[in-house]
Every structure is written in structure tokens, then in C-alpha cells.
Design a protein around this motif. Structure first.
Motif, PDB file in Angstrom:
ATOM      1  N   LEU A   8       0.843  -1.211   0.000  1.00  0.00           N
ATOM      2  CA  LEU A   8       0.000   0.000   0.000  1.00  0.00           C
ATOM      3  C   LEU A   8       0.874   1.255   0.000  1.00  0.00           C
ATOM      4  O   LEU A   8       0.571   2.237  -0.688  1.00  0.00           O
ATOM      5  CB  LEU A   8      -0.932   0.007   1.214  1.00  0.00           C
ATOM      6  N   MET A   9       1.967   1.212   0.764  1.00  0.00           N
ATOM      7  CA  MET A   9       2.875   2.369   0.798  1.00  0.00           C
ATOM      8  C   MET A   9       3.436   2.639  -0.602  1.00  0.00           C
ATOM      9  O   MET A   9       3.523   3.791  -1.028  1.00  0.00           O
ATOM     10  CB  MET A   9       4.040   2.119   1.769  1.00  0.00           C
ATOM     11  N   ARG A  10       3.815   1.567  -1.297  1.00  0.00           N
ATOM     12  CA  ARG A  10       4.346   1.740  -2.662  1.00  0.00           C
ATOM     13  C   ARG A  10       3.295   2.377  -3.567  1.00  0.00           C
ATOM     14  O   ARG A  10       3.590   3.272  -4.360  1.00  0.00           O
ATOM     15  CB  ARG A  10       4.741   0.387  -3.266  1.00  0.00           C
ATOM     16  N   GLY A  11       2.054   1.907  -3.426  1.00  0.00           N
ATOM     17  CA  GLY A  11       0.963   2.449  -4.247  1.00  0.00           C
ATOM     18  C   GLY A  11       0.729   3.922  -3.949  1.00  0.00           C
ATOM     19  O   GLY A  11       0.515   4.735  -4.863  1.00  0.00           O
ATOM     20  N   ILE A  12       0.798   4.274  -2.679  1.00  0.00           N
ATOM     21  CA  ILE A  12       0.591   5.680  -2.283  1.00  0.00           C
ATOM     22  C   ILE A  12       1.722   6.540  -2.843  1.00  0.00           C
ATOM     23  O   ILE A  12       1.494   7.627  -3.384  1.00  0.00           O
ATOM     24  CB  ILE A  12       0.496   5.788  -0.742  1.00  0.00           C
ATOM     25  N   LYS A  13       2.950   6.027  -2.767  1.00  0.00           N
ATOM     26  CA  LYS A  13       4.082   6.798  -3.322  1.00  0.00           C
ATOM     27  C   LYS A  13       3.855   7.049  -4.812  1.00  0.00           C
ATOM     28  O   LYS A  13       4.090   8.155  -5.303  1.00  0.00           O
ATOM     29  CB  LYS A  13       5.409   6.064  -3.094  1.00  0.00           C
ATOM     30  N   ALA A  14       3.395   6.029  -5.506  1.00  0.00           N
ATOM     31  CA  ALA A  14       3.205   6.187  -6.961  1.00  0.00           C
ATOM     32  C   ALA A  14       2.148   7.260  -7.273  1.00  0.00           C
ATOM     33  O   ALA A  14       2.219   7.919  -8.315  1.00  0.00           O
ATOM     34  CB  ALA A  14       2.815   4.853  -7.577  1.00  0.00           C
ATOM     35  N   LEU A  15       1.182   7.451  -6.379  1.00  0.00           N
ATOM     36  CA  LEU A  15       0.165   8.487  -6.619  1.00  0.00           C
ATOM     37  C   LEU A  15       0.743   9.900  -6.467  1.00  0.00           C
ATOM     38  O   LEU A  15       0.453  10.794  -7.247  1.00  0.00           O
ATOM     39  CB  LEU A  15      -0.994   8.329  -5.625  1.00  0.00           C
ATOM     40  N   PHE A  16       1.562  10.076  -5.439  1.00  0.00           N
ATOM     41  CA  PHE A  16       2.137  11.399  -5.193  1.00  0.00           C
ATOM     42  C   PHE A  16       3.360  11.669  -6.069  1.00  0.00           C
ATOM     43  O   PHE A  16       3.718  12.814  -6.301  1.00  0.00           O
ATOM     44  CB  PHE A  16       2.549  11.526  -3.711  1.00  0.00           C
ATOM     45  N   ASP A  17       4.004  10.594  -6.497  1.00  0.00           N
ATOM     46  CA  ASP A  17       5.304  10.719  -7.155  1.00  0.00           C
ATOM     47  C   ASP A  17       5.385   9.688  -8.291  1.00  0.00           C
ATOM     48  O   ASP A  17       6.142   8.723  -8.210  1.00  0.00           O
ATOM     49  CB  ASP A  17       6.391  10.458  -6.075  1.00  0.00           C
ATOM     50  N   PRO A  18       4.600   9.896  -9.361  1.00  0.00           N
ATOM     51  CA  PRO A  18       4.456   8.842 -10.384  1.00  0.00           C
ATOM     52  C   PRO A  18       5.764   8.442 -11.043  1.00  0.00           C
ATOM     53  O   PRO A  18       5.899   7.303 -11.513  1.00  0.00           O
ATOM     54  CB  PRO A  18       3.488   9.460 -11.399  1.00  0.00           C
ATOM     55  N   ASP A  19       6.745   9.354 -11.091  1.00  0.00           N
ATOM     56  CA  ASP A  19       8.003   8.998 -11.759  1.00  0.00           C
ATOM     57  C   ASP A  19       9.111   8.605 -10.776  1.00  0.00           C
ATOM     58  O   ASP A  19      10.282   8.514 -11.173  1.00  0.00           O
ATOM     59  CB  ASP A  19       8.462  10.161 -12.653  1.00  0.00           C
ATOM     60  N   ASN A  20       8.731   8.421  -9.526  1.00  0.00           N
ATOM     61  CA  ASN A  20       9.681   7.961  -8.513  1.00  0.00           C
ATOM     62  C   ASN A  20      10.952   8.820  -8.464  1.00  0.00           C
ATOM     63  O   ASN A  20      12.066   8.306  -8.450  1.00  0.00           O
ATOM     64  CB  ASN A  20      10.048   6.485  -8.760  1.00  0.00           C
ATOM     65  N   ILE A  21      10.737  10.128  -8.399  1.00  0.00           N
ATOM     66  CA  ILE A  21      11.917  11.011  -8.283  1.00  0.00           C
ATOM     67  C   ILE A  21      12.126  11.506  -6.856  1.00  0.00           C
ATOM     68  O   ILE A  21      13.175  12.059  -6.545  1.00  0.00           O
ATOM     69  CB  ILE A  21      11.828  12.246  -9.231  1.00  0.00           C
ATOM     70  N   MET A  22      11.120  11.328  -5.968  1.00  0.00           N
ATOM     71  CA  MET A  22      11.242  11.879  -4.623  1.00  0.00           C
ATOM     72  C   MET A  22      11.952  10.903  -3.687  1.00  0.00           C
ATOM     73  O   MET A  22      11.389   9.874  -3.311  1.00  0.00           O
ATOM     74  CB  MET A  22       9.854  12.216  -4.044  1.00  0.00           C
ATOM     75  N   ASN A  23      13.166  11.239  -3.342  1.00  0.00           N
ATOM     76  CA  ASN A  23      13.983  10.449  -2.411  1.00  0.00           C
ATOM     77  C   ASN A  23      13.895   8.940  -2.695  1.00  0.00           C
ATOM     78  O   ASN A  23      13.633   8.139  -1.781  1.00  0.00           O
ATOM     79  CB  ASN A  23      13.555  10.754  -0.962  1.00  0.00           C
ATOM     80  N   PRO A  24      14.107   8.534  -3.943  1.00  0.00           N
ATOM     81  CA  PRO A  24      13.956   7.113  -4.278  1.00  0.00           C
ATOM     82  C   PRO A  24      14.958   6.244  -3.522  1.00  0.00           C
ATOM     83  O   PRO A  24      16.066   6.676  -3.218  1.00  0.00           O
ATOM     84  CB  PRO A  24      14.232   7.064  -5.790  1.00  0.00           C
ATOM     85  N   GLY A  25      14.525   5.019  -3.228  1.00  0.00           N
ATOM     86  CA  GLY A  25      15.421   4.078  -2.537  1.00  0.00           C
ATOM     87  C   GLY A  25      15.456   4.276  -1.036  1.00  0.00           C
ATOM     88  O   GLY A  25      16.155   3.554  -0.337  1.00  0.00           O
ATOM     89  N   LYS A  26      14.716   5.251  -0.523  1.00  0.00           N
ATOM     90  CA  LYS A  26      14.630   5.419   0.924  1.00  0.00           C
ATOM     91  C   LYS A  26      13.340   4.748   1.411  1.00  0.00           C
ATOM     92  O   LYS A  26      12.353   4.691   0.666  1.00  0.00           O
ATOM     93  CB  LYS A  26      14.599   6.913   1.315  1.00  0.00           C
ATOM     94  N   VAL A  27      13.340   4.238   2.597  1.00  0.00           N
ATOM     95  CA  VAL A  27      12.232   3.531   3.268  1.00  0.00           C
ATOM     96  C   VAL A  27      11.989   2.158   2.628  1.00  0.00           C
ATOM     97  O   VAL A  27      11.956   1.148   3.316  1.00  0.00           O
ATOM     98  CB  VAL A  27      10.921   4.357   3.300  1.00  0.00           C
ATOM     99  N   PHE A  28      11.766   2.125   1.299  1.00  0.00           N
ATOM    100  CA  PHE A  28      11.654   0.849   0.568  1.00  0.00           C
ATOM    101  C   PHE A  28      12.077   1.105  -0.860  1.00  0.00           C
ATOM    102  O   PHE A  28      12.131   2.262  -1.308  1.00  0.00           O
ATOM    103  CB  PHE A  28      10.212   0.304   0.611  1.00  0.00           C
ATOM    104  N   ASP A  29      12.355   0.025  -1.598  1.00  0.00           N
ATOM    105  CA  ASP A  29      12.657   0.185  -3.028  1.00  0.00           C
ATOM    106  C   ASP A  29      11.352   0.094  -3.792  1.00  0.00           C
ATOM    107  O   ASP A  29      10.521  -0.774  -3.511  1.00  0.00           O
ATOM    108  CB  ASP A  29      13.628  -0.911  -3.497  1.00  0.00           C
ATOM    109  N   SER A  30      11.182   0.992  -4.773  1.00  0.00           N
ATOM    110  CA  SER A  30       9.906   1.000  -5.502  1.00  0.00           C
ATOM    111  C   SER A  30       9.924  -0.045  -6.614  1.00  0.00           C
ATOM    112  O   SER A  30      10.965  -0.484  -7.045  1.00  0.00           O
ATOM    113  CB  SER A  30       9.675   2.372  -6.108  1.00  0.00           C
TER     114      SER A  30
END
Ligand code: MLT
Ligand code: ZN
Length: 466
Positions: A444-466
Motif C-alpha cells: 500500500l505504501m508503494r501504491g501511495i508513493k506512486a500516486l504522489f510521485d508517479p516517476d519515482n523522483i522523490m527520495n527514491p530508494g529510501k524507506v523501501f525500493d519501488s
């Protein structure tokens, strides 16, 4: 050293000018790391926006060029959340540091994300109020970073974490969109509260650019008492004895090894001549003329029970500050040993079992290493620091400690505790996230990140790998 794509560099140059687009080695090193020392800083550039519109412009440009962003505050983090070691673009909020409103009717303060915590505390104090989230790094940590990590600190037992004090946020998401969340309202039941999703999100959803914080009345003449304890099991008995009589502002503990290091390296005095395996530091308000008698009665009870061996009660503000240094200077003192930091927690009721299980694991796995115990034990939060011997490399040391961490985290997971109570996940704890969060939660966290940050540019690789 990696470079920004040339068109991005040129666009940033025309947006910000030379003085606010830094690529010199010392700036890259300075802004590319936090207080962790397990990876080398290597951002491609650092930008210093002064307005929300500039932050939006930078994020949009980075997105266009597929360049990763690392938001950067005071970089006092201990989990690598603000590390930029893969050619990222660092957005440093240092210049967005104005307090735009202190409102004594709302009891609130609004400021840029780059405002230093101590500056906020001072501004609140200037109008007779208090911003009560406090920690040793208040003089250099920035509020945006505190919010992004939901920082805790030394008075959580009374005031809770940063989350409790944020009533409004402005956030630029990974698309460059500006969200204005909750507007400082005390009551606002209008669907999902995205503000709380941002608090503790470690920069993976967006960049916090402005915050509205709630303030409160300051505690009345806080006093400090330091107690010498004969063993670990006394820690929670003492807490209960005090809490049955008074409301505490803080309940901290540290081991003799922590005290010895602080005394030696910071030139401080021991609290009393007696050397005991553990110490508890309690802070409480001077609530009424009989408070000292009241406190001494509890101390005597604890001594009779064999839970306390010696005690000192502060008689002045200066003495209280001096006693606090014995606890607050531990982290900085230990940094010279590049410690491997555990920041673990359980519910308060499970702390005795938690401490004895962790103690057994430590005795089994680290008989040859210096292990320093301290933390906010009144909140159920233990900081267990393993000190690196000089003749062991950082990599070798980390591999060994990570193996032991697994044993510690298994014990914590079986108690329903947390593998990162207040320092966040960042880079250092992400391999262990599964001990505290289920697969369904992480998905769910990954899905939420994708909504706010569709291109995975915001602090990628932190907390979990997308
Ligand atoms: C502290 O409690 O001193 C801070 O969380 C820093 C640390 O754990 O080293
Ligand atoms: Zn702490």
C-alpha cells in the motif's frame, strides 16, 4: 562524480542563478550527507530555493529530466534519509527559513520548512508559549526534517511526537503540485487527512515547504533528578513509582558506559560519586511548594525497595541543564566510534521483557564490543549503540551488526514492537522494514508513493525500493 544532464543544469541556472546552484566538491559533500557515516555523499548538485514557486519549478524540471531529488533540512538524521550518494539533486531548504506568523489566539506559528527548531522554540517563548518537541539537535535540525521524520525527542512522554503539533502543511509533490493541508485547523473532518500521510514520510511523497505548528503553555520551572540504579530491572519499577505520584516531562535512562564516555569526552562532572550500572533522568514541573518533599519521599521509597542507590535533585536552572547534558551529549560523544545505532521500541508494559531479551542477545553476540545503552525508556524506546573498534572497517562492522540486528528485530517483532521508533527508516533500516510492517502495508505504501510521485523522483530508494 556524476553530473546533472546539461539541459537541466542550464534550466536550473536560469531559474536560480549561480549562487544558488552549487556543484563544488565541498558543497556536494556538506549537503549530500546526514549524521550517518555509512555511505559516501555524491549528489550531482545542490539547489537553494527561496520560494515555494521555485521549489515547484525545480521539481518539475527534475521530473522532466528523470533526475532523482533528495530533500535536505538540517541533515541531523540517523538513518540516512537525507543521504544523496547516487548523483541526486539535493534541494536544501536552508533559505526558506522565515517565521511568517506567530498567532497567540490560535496558539500557532507558521514558518518555512528550513526554520531551525531552536528558532521556533525561541519565537514561541518570546510570546510566553512553548513549542514542546525538543532534542539534542534542536540547534541545527530544521522543522521540515523534523516533520518528514516525525521526530520524537526527550519529552515525548508528556507531549508526544512532532505529529501531535502540526496543524498545517504545504507540500510540493513529485509532480510539482502544491498541496495545502489542513490550514492550521483544530477541527477538520473532511475525509482522509493527507497531512498525516506526509508526517514521517521521509521525503518519499513530496517536499514539505511550510508548516503551521501548535504551541502550548510552557512547563512551570522544570526540575531534574538523576538516580543511580543497581540493575536494568529497576528502571521500570522506578518509572511506575514516580508516575503514581507525579506527571513526568521526561523519563530517560543511560548506562554507566554512556556516562563514563560523556564525562571523559565532554569534561562533565558525574552526578554523584556512586558508580551504578544504570542511571535514570527524570524531569517534572515544580508544581507547588511541597514538590521537593514529595519527590524525596518517592526517592526514599525506591531506595527502600532497592531500586535506587543514589540521587541528585537540581536546585537551579543551570544545574538542571548540566544534568541534562549527561544524557543529551551521549549521541554526539559516541559519534567518534561510528556507532551502529539501534532505535527500537515496544509498548511500555513490555519494556522489562524487551530489555531482558535484548540484553541476552547482546551478551551472546557482542561479548567483545562496547555496547552503550540509553534512550527514552519512559516511551518504551531504547537506543542501543554498538561502538566500532578502530581496527575494524566500517563495512565489516556494519555486516556484523546487521546480522545481530536480525536477532534483535526478531525479538522485537515477536513483542509487536518497532525496529525504528523515532529515527526513521531511510537507507539503514529499509532491509528490516518487514519486521515491523506487513507485506500488505508495504505494498500500500508503494501504491501511495506512486500516486504522489508517479516517476519515482522523490527520495527514491529510501524507506523501501519501488
Ligand atoms: C537521542 O536520543 O540522543 C537521539 O535520538 C540521538 C541518538 O539516538 O543517538
Ligand atoms: Zn532519541
Amino acid at each position: 562524480m556524476s553530473q546533472l544532464p546539461e539541459p537541466l543544469y542550464q534550466s536550473l541556472m536560469s531559474l536560480l542563478g549561480e549562487s544558488r546552484l552549487l556543484t563544488d566538491p565541498s558543497s556536494l559533500e556538506h549537503y549530500g550527507r546526514d549524521w550517518t557515516r555509512f555511505a559516501a555523499p555524491a549528489p550531482s548538485a545542490v539547489v537553494l530555493p527561496e520560494t515555494v514557486a521555485e521549489v515547484q519549478g525545480i521539481v518539475r524540471l527534475a521530473r522532466e529530466h528523470g533526475t532523482a531529488i533528495v530533500p535536505s533540512g538540517g541533515r541531523t538524521g540517523l538513518s540516512g534519509g537525507a543521504m544523496a550518494s547516487k548523483g541526486e539533486l539535493v534541494i536544501a531548504l536552508d533559505r526558506m527559513n522565515s517565521i511568517t506568523e506567530v498567532n497567540t489566539i490560535n496558539r500557532s506559528l507558521t514558518c518555512g520548512a528550513g526554520t531551525i527548531t531552536a528558532t521556533i522554540q525561541q519565537a514561541a517563548s518570546d510570546v510566553g508559549l512553548c513549542y514542546p518537541v525538543d532534542f539534542a539537535s534542536s540547534g541545527s535540525s530544521q522543522i521540515g526534517g523534523n516533520i518528514a521524520t516525525n521526530a520524537g525527542g526527550i519529552q515525548v512522554i508528556r507531549y508526544g511526537m512532532t505529529r501531535n503539533w502540526v496543524s498545517g502543511l504545504k507540500v510540493v509533490t513529485g509532480t510539482g503540485e502544491l498541496l495545502e493541508l489542513n490550514n492550521g485547523l483544530m477541527k477538520n473532518n473532511t475525509g482522509l487527512d493527507l497531512r498525516h500521510l506526509m508526517i514521517g514520510s521521509e521525503g518519499i511523497l513530496g517536499i514539505i515547504v511550510e508548516a503551521t505548528l501548535q504551541l502550548t503553555a510552557p512547563p512551570k520551572d522544570p526540575q531534574v533528578i538523576v538516580l543511580g540504579l543497581p540493575d536494568m530491572s529497576a528502571i521500570m519499577s522506578v518509572l511506575q513509582a514516580f508516575q503514581s505520584k507525579i506527571d513526568l516531562l521526561a523519563y530517560e535512562f543511560f548506562s554507566e558506559l554512556a556516562l563514563a564516555k560523556v564525562v571523559e569526552h565532554q569534561g562533565l562532572q558525574r552526578p554523584f560519586s556512586e558508580v551504578t550500572p544504570f542511571y535514570a533522568l527524570l524531569e517534572f514541573e515544580h508544581a507547588g511548594p511541597d514538590i521537593d518533599d514529595h519527590i524525596m519521599a518517592v526517592v526514599e521509597h525506591c531506595m527502600t525497595e532497592g531500586w535506587v542507590v543514589d540521587a541528585v535533585l537540581s536546585q537551579s536552572v543551570a544545574q538542571a541543564k548540566g544534568l541534562w547534558r549527561l544524557r543529551e551529549d551521549i549521541s554526539e560523544t559516541l559519534s567518534r566510534w561510528t556507532p551502529y545505532k539501534n532505535d527500537i521500541s515496544t509498548t511500555i508494559a513490555k519494556v522489562p521483557q524487551f530489555l531482558s531479551e535484548v540484553d541476552a542477545i547482546v551478551a551472546r553476540h557482542y561479548p567483545d564490543l562496547e555496547v552503550v545503552w540509553y534512550g527514552h525508556i519512559g516511551d518504551g524506546n531504547l537506543h542501543l549503540n554498538i561502538l566500532k573498534p578502530d581496527d575494524v572497517s566500517v563495512d565489516e562492522f556494519q555486516v556484523r551488526c546487521k546480522t545481530v540486528s536480525k536477532a534483535i528485530f526478531e525479538a522485537i517483532a515477536s513483542l509487536g514492537g518497532s525496529i525504528s521508533a523515532e529515527h526513521g527508516v531511510g537507507l539503514l533500516k529499509k532491509d528490516f522494514l518487514g519486521y515491523s510492517r506487513s507485506e500488505a502495508e508495504v505494498a500500500l505504501m508503494r501504491g501511495i508513493k506512486a500516486l504522489f510521485d508517479p516517476d519515482n523522483i522523490m527520495n527514491p530508494g529510501k524507506v523501501f525500493d519501488s
